[in-house]
Write an enzyme that holds these catalytic residues in place. Structure first.
Site, mmCIF file in Angstrom:
data_model
loop_
_atom_site.group_PDB
_atom_site.id
_atom_site.type_symbol
_atom_site.label_atom_id
_atom_site.label_comp_id
_atom_site.label_asym_id
_atom_site.label_seq_id
_atom_site.Cartn_x
_atom_site.Cartn_y
_atom_site.Cartn_z
ATOM 1 N N ASP A 119 -2.101 -11.878 4.203
ATOM 2 C CA ASP A 119 -1.415 -10.529 3.027
ATOM 3 C C ASP A 119 -2.611 -9.407 3.113
ATOM 4 O OD1 ASP A 119 -1.205 -11.296 -0.312
ATOM 5 O OD2 ASP A 119 -3.169 -10.155 0.102
ATOM 6 N N GLY A 161 8.949 -2.239 3.114
ATOM 7 C CA GLY A 161 7.978 -1.294 1.975
ATOM 8 C C GLY A 161 7.864 -0.198 1.166
ATOM 9 N N ASP A 205 6.741 2.254 3.578
ATOM 10 C CA ASP A 205 6.245 2.491 4.571
ATOM 11 C C ASP A 205 7.345 4.675 4.174
ATOM 12 O OD1 ASP A 205 5.516 0.938 5.977
ATOM 13 O OD2 ASP A 205 6.477 -0.033 6.627
ATOM 14 N N HIS A 253 -2.056 -1.416 9.548
ATOM 15 C CA HIS A 253 -2.970 -2.151 9.051
ATOM 16 C C HIS A 253 -3.196 -3.557 9.979
ATOM 17 C CE1 HIS A 253 0.462 -2.267 7.243
ATOM 18 N NE2 HIS A 253 0.497 -2.992 6.328
HETATM 19 P P1 ITT Z 1 4.694 -13.751 2.050
HETATM 20 O O1 ITT Z 1 3.378 -13.764 1.204
HETATM 21 O O2 ITT Z 1 5.666 -14.139 2.044
HETATM 22 O O3 ITT Z 1 3.828 -13.696 3.472
HETATM 23 P P2 ITT Z 1 4.630 -10.652 0.824
HETATM 24 O O4 ITT Z 1 6.342 -9.952 1.130
HETATM 25 O O5 ITT Z 1 4.967 -11.672 -0.087
HETATM 26 O O6 ITT Z 1 5.626 -11.860 1.657
HETATM 27 P P3 ITT Z 1 2.721 -9.818 1.188
HETATM 28 O O7 ITT Z 1 2.070 -10.213 -0.051
HETATM 29 O O8 ITT Z 1 1.837 -9.327 1.980
HETATM 30 O O9 ITT Z 1 3.521 -9.839 1.397
HETATM 31 O O10 ITT Z 1 2.677 -8.252 1.058
HETATM 32 C C1 ITT Z 1 2.673 -7.656 -0.619
HETATM 33 C C2 ITT Z 1 4.157 -6.310 0.172
HETATM 34 O O11 ITT Z 1 3.249 -5.133 0.340
HETATM 35 C C3 ITT Z 1 4.971 -6.446 0.560
HETATM 36 O O12 ITT Z 1 6.173 -7.594 0.157
HETATM 37 C C4 ITT Z 1 5.543 -5.003 0.890
HETATM 38 O O13 ITT Z 1 6.365 -4.534 0.300
HETATM 39 C C5 ITT Z 1 3.849 -4.400 1.203
HETATM 40 N N1 ITT Z 1 3.538 -4.421 2.447
HETATM 41 C C6 ITT Z 1 2.695 -5.071 3.382
HETATM 42 N N2 ITT Z 1 2.613 -4.460 4.284
HETATM 43 C C7 ITT Z 1 3.508 -3.809 4.417
HETATM 44 C C8 ITT Z 1 4.043 -2.673 5.529
HETATM 45 O O14 ITT Z 1 3.004 -2.984 6.770
HETATM 46 N N3 ITT Z 1 4.610 -1.545 5.829
HETATM 47 C C9 ITT Z 1 5.326 -1.231 3.719
HETATM 48 N N4 ITT Z 1 4.503 -2.112 3.016
HETATM 49 C C10 ITT Z 1 4.099 -3.117 3.293
#
Ligand code: ITT
Length: 204
Positions: free
Chosen positions: A66, A142, A144, A170
């Site tokens: 997460d 996302g 970035d 992270h």
């Molecule tokens: P899963 O739950 O299926 O793994 P998710 O896209 O919902 O995929 P997260 O809940 O972990 O993943 O992350 C929430 C959002 O935060 C994710 O969709 C990205 O848009 C953003 N995010 C997380 N890590 C990122 C990163 O390294 N760079 C840019 N955006 C990030």
């Protein structure tokens, strides 16, 4: 115990690719399980990852990550709502929220919960930075294009090569801890720490 092949449950290609690269450095092969995981509402990414993992009924060594963006000025928003905020207000909306603001501090957090049979462990990673005043770069995904890490040279993650992001991100930090733990083959006491059958590492 030394696992060289483990699975990641995720719907996000980018997260999977970044995690796979890091674990490969430790000789660990990361396979993908394309799932929509169950998420609870909580502020703490560790709790969210651990819950998603606990209710996932698969019989292979598996992890859930997460992650999210936490903006200081808005008490951590979007945090656990990071996916939702991207789907709705997107990066433009975040930039608008911070229009004219000088306080632009933010951090990305990642929590990786891993389970192999009766053994479970959670690792976290963090990178601090600030929100840019405009979107820059097309790399990464996302948030970035709007996140400028403190440890960089003023470029956003969107302007960095994947290897540069992996040097300080992270996700890379959390997955390196997992990679080290798997390489060491450290046994973890069952049920330690959280009452979820998972034990925790410290962060970052
Ligand atoms: P899963 O739950 O299926 O793994 P998710 O896209 O919902 O995929 P997260 O809940 O972990 O993943 O992350 C929430 C959002 O935060 C994710 O969709 C990205 O848009 C953003 N995010 C997380 N890590 C990122 C990163 O390294 N760079 C840019 N955006 C990030």
């Amino acid at each position: 115990m030394r696992r060289t092949r483990i699975w990641m449950g995720t719907s996000n290609d980018h997260k999977y690719m970044e995690a796979r690269e890091v674990l490969a450095e430790y000789g660990v092969e990361l396979e993908r399980l394309d799932i929509d995981r169950v998420e609870i509402q909580a502020d703490d990414p560790e709790l969210i990852a651990e819950y998603s993992l606990r209710v996932l009924d698969v019989d292979v060594p598996i992890l859930i990550e997460d992650a999210g963006l936490y903006i200081d000025k808005y008490y951590g928003f979007p945090g656990p709502y990071s996916s939702y905020a991207l789907r709705t207000i997107d990066n433009e909306g975040i930039l608008k929220l911070l229009e004219g603001e000088t306080e632009r501090g933010a951090r990305y957090l990642s929590a990786v919960a891993f389970r192999d049979g009766d053994t479970g462990v959670t690792f976290t990673g963090e990178v601090t930075g600030r929100i840019a005043t405009e979107m820059r770069g097309t790399n990464g995904f996302g948030y970035d294009p709007i996140f400028i890490p403190d440890e960089g040279d003023g470029r956003t993650f969107g302007e960095m090569k994947p290897a540069e992001k992996a040097g300080i991100s992270h996700r890379a930090r959390a997955f390196r801890k997992l990679g080290e733990w798997l390489r060491e083959g450290q046994p973890t006491r069952r049920g330690a720490g959280t009452g979820t059958g998972l034990s925790r590492s410290s962060s970052p």
